[in-house]
Scaffold this active site. Structure first.
Site, PDB file in Angstrom:
ATOM      1  N   SER A   1     -11.668 115.368 -63.990  1.00 34.27           N
ATOM      2  CA  SER A   1     -13.099 114.939 -63.341  1.00 34.27           C
ATOM      3  C   SER A   1     -13.357 116.136 -62.385  1.00 34.27           C
ATOM      4  O   SER A   1     -12.343 116.715 -61.596  1.00 34.27           O
ATOM      5  CB  SER A   1     -13.233 113.669 -62.973  1.00 34.27           C
ATOM      6  OG  SER A   1     -12.582 112.885 -64.189  1.00 34.27           O
TER       7      SER A   1
HETATM    8  C1  LIG Z   1     -12.480 111.893 -67.851  1.00 36.98           C
HETATM    9  S1  LIG Z   1     -11.028 111.913 -68.969  1.00 36.98           S
HETATM   10  C2  LIG Z   1      -9.903 111.296 -67.464  1.00 36.98           C
HETATM   11  C3  LIG Z   1      -9.539 112.317 -66.369  1.00 36.98           C
HETATM   12  C4  LIG Z   1      -8.237 111.913 -65.785  1.00 36.98           C
HETATM   13  N1  LIG Z   1      -8.290 110.592 -65.178  1.00 36.98           N
HETATM   14  C5  LIG Z   1      -7.683 113.136 -65.041  1.00 36.98           C
HETATM   15  O1  LIG Z   1      -7.229 112.987 -63.819  1.00 36.98           O
HETATM   16  O2  LIG Z   1      -7.640 113.905 -65.624  1.00 36.98           O
HETATM   17  C6  LIG Z   1     -11.124 110.230 -69.688  1.00 36.98           C
HETATM   18  C7  LIG Z   1     -10.327 110.031 -70.567  1.00 36.98           C
HETATM   19  O3  LIG Z   1     -10.240 108.814 -71.049  1.00 36.98           O
HETATM   20  C8  LIG Z   1      -9.602 108.838 -72.427  1.00 36.98           C
HETATM   21  N2  LIG Z   1      -9.959 107.592 -72.942  1.00 36.98           N
HETATM   22  C9  LIG Z   1     -11.056 107.293 -73.804  1.00 36.98           C
HETATM   23  N3  LIG Z   1     -11.116 106.181 -74.208  1.00 36.98           N
HETATM   24  C10 LIG Z   1     -10.128 105.435 -74.024  1.00 36.98           C
HETATM   25  C11 LIG Z   1      -9.668 104.075 -74.129  1.00 36.98           C
HETATM   26  N4  LIG Z   1      -9.959 103.302 -74.849  1.00 36.98           N
HETATM   27  N5  LIG Z   1      -8.063 104.124 -73.471  1.00 36.98           N
HETATM   28  C12 LIG Z   1      -7.511 104.861 -72.737  1.00 36.98           C
HETATM   29  N6  LIG Z   1      -7.848 106.240 -72.589  1.00 36.98           N
HETATM   30  C13 LIG Z   1      -9.211 106.366 -73.080  1.00 36.98           C
HETATM   31  C14 LIG Z   1      -9.935 110.192 -73.079  1.00 36.98           C
HETATM   32  O4  LIG Z   1      -9.167 110.493 -74.019  1.00 36.98           O
HETATM   33  C15 LIG Z   1      -9.756 110.939 -71.711  1.00 36.98           C
HETATM   34  O5  LIG Z   1      -8.635 111.344 -71.728  1.00 36.98           O
END
Ligand SMILES: C[S@@+](CC[C@H](N)C(=O)[O-])C[C@H]1O[C@@H](n2cnc3c(N)ncnc32)[C@H](O)[C@@H]1O
Length: 369
Positions: free
Chosen positions: A76
């Site tokens: 992000s």
């Molecule tokens: C915006 S990214 C996160 C950014 C991260 N916190 C970083 O520091 O890089 C959103 C993440 O949420 C994950 N995601 C989506 N649905 C999810 C779920 N139900 N449970 C866990 N992770 C999930 C996606 O695969 C993705 O990697």
């Protein structure tokens, strides 16, 4: 130097994969891969910028070198990460749960904040993304437990947590997050309906198993996987049968109807299951579309410069434009409430109730999720 540089003391470079994705040119044509080996300068500029970095597209189904369409994991925007951590108010020695590990950078920041007497668990749904994050966290020395799985179920084995943060967005606050956060603890997540962007929402968990708090800044996060929004394109035959009318709503009114800081957040709270898309075909033509896959309803408002009033097509049992138009009128009559005036209460049985200014305000209603 911006504030976020001072707040984010963990460098993000070690967490960014050597292949990332950037918007193709012209915009709207998907995403293309950018390889560090081929363009170190561009890669480095992106890593050092205050921009989000897309690290996976199409749930990993699209290989580098091809065009991807849906960003499915990212690191992000740093200033946003700083704002979310501020809202989370995470302190030394606390136990924190993160949903959406992504690159692992935010998990490392959490780990740095809670220190060696705290504990951070981060849940990532995508196994390949989780593996990369695990490797980066080990290499940089942050003792985060990365769990591969559906983060909407939390991670009960290490509960209770003092703080729960989701770095993807949700339409529904999962029961598990409330159950696994201690009373008095905080849940911070981008939260919103299918209509438009999400609001940074911070809920306090209460003894009775409910949680409540306020909505705030505008965020455009990717949705957790099984709550994703989707759209439909009607066939030519279906378009022929569409109910056709005209709207006398003006350009500025339609701007308010689609803008988060104006009416869009309120409209989403009043019109359930209605996904909004806006597409500029050229300088003179804009399409606003409304989609509800569940009831197979769809609407399009076709804006043509200097050809007002505009045509509205509606298909299906719900007349989505009429519903949105009514909600817009309500927003104006209610004094044009901005998103930051809203709050959310999740009751012990999981019902979501929204309110303006305070939970006992005359304007409060349950959401039809
Ligand atoms: C915006 S990214 C996160 C950014 C991260 N916190 C970083 O520091 O890089 C959103 C993440 O949420 C994950 N995601 C989506 N649905 C999810 C779920 N139900 N449970 C866990 N992770 C999930 C996606 O695969 C993705 O990697």
């Amino acid at each position: 130097m911006n504030d976020w540089h001072d707040q984010l003391r963990v460098s993000r470079a070690p967490f960014i994969p050597s292949v990332v994705w950037v918007a193709a040119t012209p915009p709207g044509e998907g995403f293309v891969s950018l390889s560090r080996a081929e363009d170190e300068t561009c890669w480095r500029e992106l890593v050092d910028s205050d921009e989000p970095i897309i690290t996976q597209v199409d749930d990993g189904a699209t290989a580098p070198g091809r065009t991807g369409w849906r960003p499915s994991s990212s690191c992000s925007q740093p200033s946003l990460v700083a704002a979310m951590l501020d809202t989370l108010d995470v302190r030394e020695e606390q136990r924190a749960l993160e949903i959406g590990t992504g690159t692992g950078w935010n998990a490392a920041l959490l780990s740095a904040r809670v220190g060696s007497y705290g504990h951070v668990v981060s849940v990532e749904v995508d196994p390949a993304v989780a593996d990369d994050a695990r490797r980066a966290l080990t290499k940089t020395g942050y003792p985060v437990l990365v769990v591969t799985g559906d983060g909407t179920k939390g991670y009960p084995a290490d509960a209770p947590y003092d703080r729960t943060i989701c770095t993807a967005s949700v339409r529904e606050i999962p029961r598990a997050w409330i159950d696994q956060t201690r009373p008095g603890g905080l849940i911070v997540t981008p939260w919103g309906t299918d209509y438009g962007d999400d609001a940074l929402t911070c809920l306090t968990v209460h003894e009775d198993g409910s949680a409540s708090g306020r909505c705030g800044a505008n965020l455009a996060f990717m949705r957790v996987r099984h709550q994703r929004r989707d759209y439909r394109d009607p066939t030519a035959d279906q378009l022929d049968t569409a109910h056709t009318s005209q709207t006398t709503r003006t350009g500025p009114e339609l701007f308010e109807i689609t803008d988060f800081t104006r009416a869009a957040f309120t409209i989403g709270l009043r019109v359930p299951s209605c996904y909004l898309t806006v597409e500029d075909l050229d300088d003179n033509h804009r399409r606003i579309e409304l989609h509800d896959l569940g009831s197979r309803s769809w609407a399009r408002i076709s804006l043509v410069r200097r050809h007002h009033p505009w045509t509205v097509h509606q298909i299906g049992p719900r007349h989505l434009w009429d519903e949105v138009d009514t909600a817009y009128t309500w927003w104006r009559q209610a004094g044009k409430p901005t998103p930051d005036r809203y709050g959310l209460t999740v009751t012990p049985d999981g019902a979501h109730e929204v309110w303006i200014d305070a939970p006992d305000h005359e304007h409060r209603w349950p959401l039809n999720l």
